[in-house]
Design a protein around this motif. Structure first.
Motif, PDB file in Angstrom:
ATOM      1  N   GLU A   1       0.833  -1.195   0.000  1.00 49.64           N
ATOM      2  CA  GLU A   1       0.000   0.000   0.000  1.00 49.64           C
ATOM      3  C   GLU A   1       0.873   1.253   0.000  1.00 49.64           C
ATOM      4  OE1 GLU A   1      -2.578  -0.275   3.329  1.00 49.64           O
ATOM      5  OE2 GLU A   1      -3.672  -2.022   2.578  1.00 49.64           O
ATOM      6  N   LYS A   2       0.256   2.342  -0.448  1.00 48.22           N
ATOM      7  CA  LYS A   2       0.859   3.676  -0.383  1.00 48.22           C
ATOM      8  C   LYS A   2       2.203   3.739  -1.114  1.00 48.22           C
ATOM      9  CE  LYS A   2      -1.369   4.792   4.005  1.00 48.22           C
ATOM     10  NZ  LYS A   2      -1.182   5.235   5.411  1.00 48.22           N
TER      11      LYS A   2
ATOM     12  N   TRP B   1       7.119   2.804  -0.023  1.00 52.14           N
ATOM     13  CA  TRP B   1       5.872   2.055   0.112  1.00 52.14           C
ATOM     14  C   TRP B   1       5.732   1.586   1.551  1.00 52.14           C
ATOM     15  CZ3 TRP B   1      10.184   0.483  -2.531  1.00 52.14           C
ATOM     16  CH2 TRP B   1      10.855  -0.632  -2.028  1.00 52.14           C
TER      17      TRP B   1
ATOM     18  N   SER C   1       1.643  -3.203  -6.763  1.00 52.14           N
ATOM     19  CA  SER C   1       1.256  -1.796  -6.731  1.00 52.14           C
ATOM     20  C   SER C   1       2.003  -1.077  -7.849  1.00 52.14           C
ATOM     21  CB  SER C   1       1.610  -1.171  -5.382  1.00 52.14           C
ATOM     22  OG  SER C   1       0.776  -1.671  -4.365  1.00 52.14           O
TER      23      SER C   1
END
Length: 480
Positions: free
Chosen positions: A291-292, A304, A373
């Motif tokens: 995520e992120k 990340w 991602s």
């Protein structure tokens, strides 16, 4: 000759004399009998206010301190020779009325040897002998019968034909009453689970079972429940599967489990005797996507959020970096980078102005790479001492204006040049007089053009007839 009166007196005096003699003789005999009777009682000795050391007790008894007599209230420690123990640990000299005596009568008892039963039995006290009345706990390994029990060392009645007491064990299970254990105890395997038949996936556990005691097979329960998750940061749903096993063999299955999670599998003989228990961890799966994922403009590095080990232990991250031309998206370069699990940022090297980058980040477990991602960013300029970054807002505005002005300016210039060219074009008759530019093969690796003028083409026409030379047009070199 005696008178009747004197004869009567003589006859009465004779019995009185005999009675007196008898009473005189009875007193010492009675005293001697009392003394003898007192010596036969091992608890009572009297000698000037002291207790004499017992001489008719068990000969194996040993007194500490060892003396012939002991003072009032004196305490004596007892022990026994060999593999025996005293029935009491100590005795004390006490006074009861006018008599001095011992408060207890002691004897030596034989110790109990550790039972030589099934070697698989486990004892809570590992020693060779046990004292009388000592209680010992013992049990079989998991999955064996009987359940845990207690045994007690006691003095048993003599065997038939013998007068010697013997030591032995009495047994009880749980809250049952004590009973003598004359035979041999053994551990019986009630249920078997063959290790080779155990099958574990990321979401299920299966095992084959066989009941060895048919009369107990109808009261066996199998249970599977969540024990713990490998990572404390992961949430796991509570799972509890129960099944009463039917028949003498079968397959027990726990399904709908979570990966990389520990479950307790227990098979019990009701109500609570455990026959089989084992902690089993389900296998790993590929992880979720990180995520992120974002680009840190201050450092130019990719960052990340680290993944928790919920579906498997994170062993690293895989980055795929694709470089493309910014203007048309055409492929330039591809690289793949692996970093360890403790890293959650990466500085992409060799960024160039006018390029854009497509980056994917995937977590890795023993099961493989997980979902990716994705992030796309573009570089525009390299300033000494500063990292590359995406186009700022002001630069984008300038680029848009320039892009719009270029075709507009080109149109204006083309229009002006077209008008001038139209005015300056010669007639058909004059075209032959212009310089002709023709491409020429680049034999020596130089880019140039071959220039052919009217002097070479019509050498005799103008020079010999005295015709004037036409005005030459300027020639510009073309750089290829």
């Amino acid at each position: 000759m005696l008178s009747p009166a004197r004869g009567l007196h003589a006859s009465m005096a004779l019995p009185a004399l005999a009675l007196t003699f008898f009473l005189a003789l009875a007193s010492p005999l009675l005293a001697r009998g009392q003394k003898r009777h007192g010596s036969e009682n091992p608890r009572a000795y009297q000698e000037a206010g002291k207790c004499e050391a017992p001489s008719d007790w068990d000969p194996k008894l040993q007194f500490t301190p060892r003396k012939s007599n002991y003072a009032l209230n004196e305490v004596v420690q007892l022990s026994c020779a060999g593999e025996f123990v005293p029935s009491v640990r100590q005795i004390q000299c006490i006074s009861r009325g006018a008599q001095m005596q011992w408060n207890e009568t002691a004897t030596c008892k034989e110790k109990c040897q550790k039972p030589q039963w099934d070697s698989r039995f486990i004892f809570d006290q590992e020693q060779g002998t046990f004292n009388p009345n000592e209680v010992v706990k013992m049990w079989c390994p998991e999955g064996y019968w009987p359940p845990p029990m207690e045994i007690k060392c006691v003095t048993l009645k003599p065997r038939e034909g013998s007068t010697i007491p013997r030591s032995g064990w009495i047994v009880r299970n749980g809250t049952d009453t004590w009973h003598v254990m004359e035979g041999n105890l053994t551990c019986v395997d009630v249920l078997q689970v063959v290790p080779e038949t155990l099958k574990v996936s990321s979401t299920s556990i299966k095992l084959n079972w066989t009941c060895m005691l048919p009369h107990m097979c109808q009261h066996i329960r199998a249970r599977c429940q969540l024990e713990q998750h490998f990572s404390p940061n992961c949430e796991a749903e509570e799972v509890k599967v129960e099944e009463i096993l039917q028949g003498q063999e079968g397959i027990f299955t726990c399904s709908a489990l979570q990966p990389f999670t520990v479950y307790a599998v227990t098979i019990s003989l009701l109500p609570s005797t455990v026959l089989y228990t084992r902690l089993i961890r389900t296998k790993e799966m590929v992880p979720d996507k990180p995520e992120k994922l974002w680009l840190d403009h201050s450092t130019g590095s990719l960052r990340w959020k680290a993944l928790p080990s919920c579906k498997g232990e994170i062993i690293g991250y895989q980055l795929n970096i694709t470089t493309m031309r910014a203007e048309d998206g055409s492929f330039l370069e591809f690289s793949q980078v692996l970093v360890n699990q403790s890293v959650s940022e990466y500085m992409p090297p060799h960024q160039t102005a006018g390029s854009k980058y497509l980056v994917t980040v995937q977590g890795l477990t023993a099961a493989g790479a997980g979902a990716a991602s994705q992030l796309e960013f573009q570089t525009y300029i390299l300033v000494s001492g500063q990292p590359l970054g995406p186009w700022p807002g002001s630069a984008v505005t300038v680029v848009v204006v320039v892009v719009l002005l270029i075709p507009l300016s080109a149109g204006i210039i083309w229009f002006v040049l077209f008008r001038k060219k139209k005015k300056a074009l010669p007639s058909k008759a004059e075209e032959d007089q212009y310089t002709e530019l023709q491409p020429y093969e680049n034999v020596h690796g130089d880019n140039y053009c071959k220039i052919e003028t009217f002097l070479e083409k019509d050498e005799g026409k103008y020079g010999q007839a005295g015709e004037p030379f036409p005005k030459l047009l300027p020639v510009q070199e073309s750089q290829q």
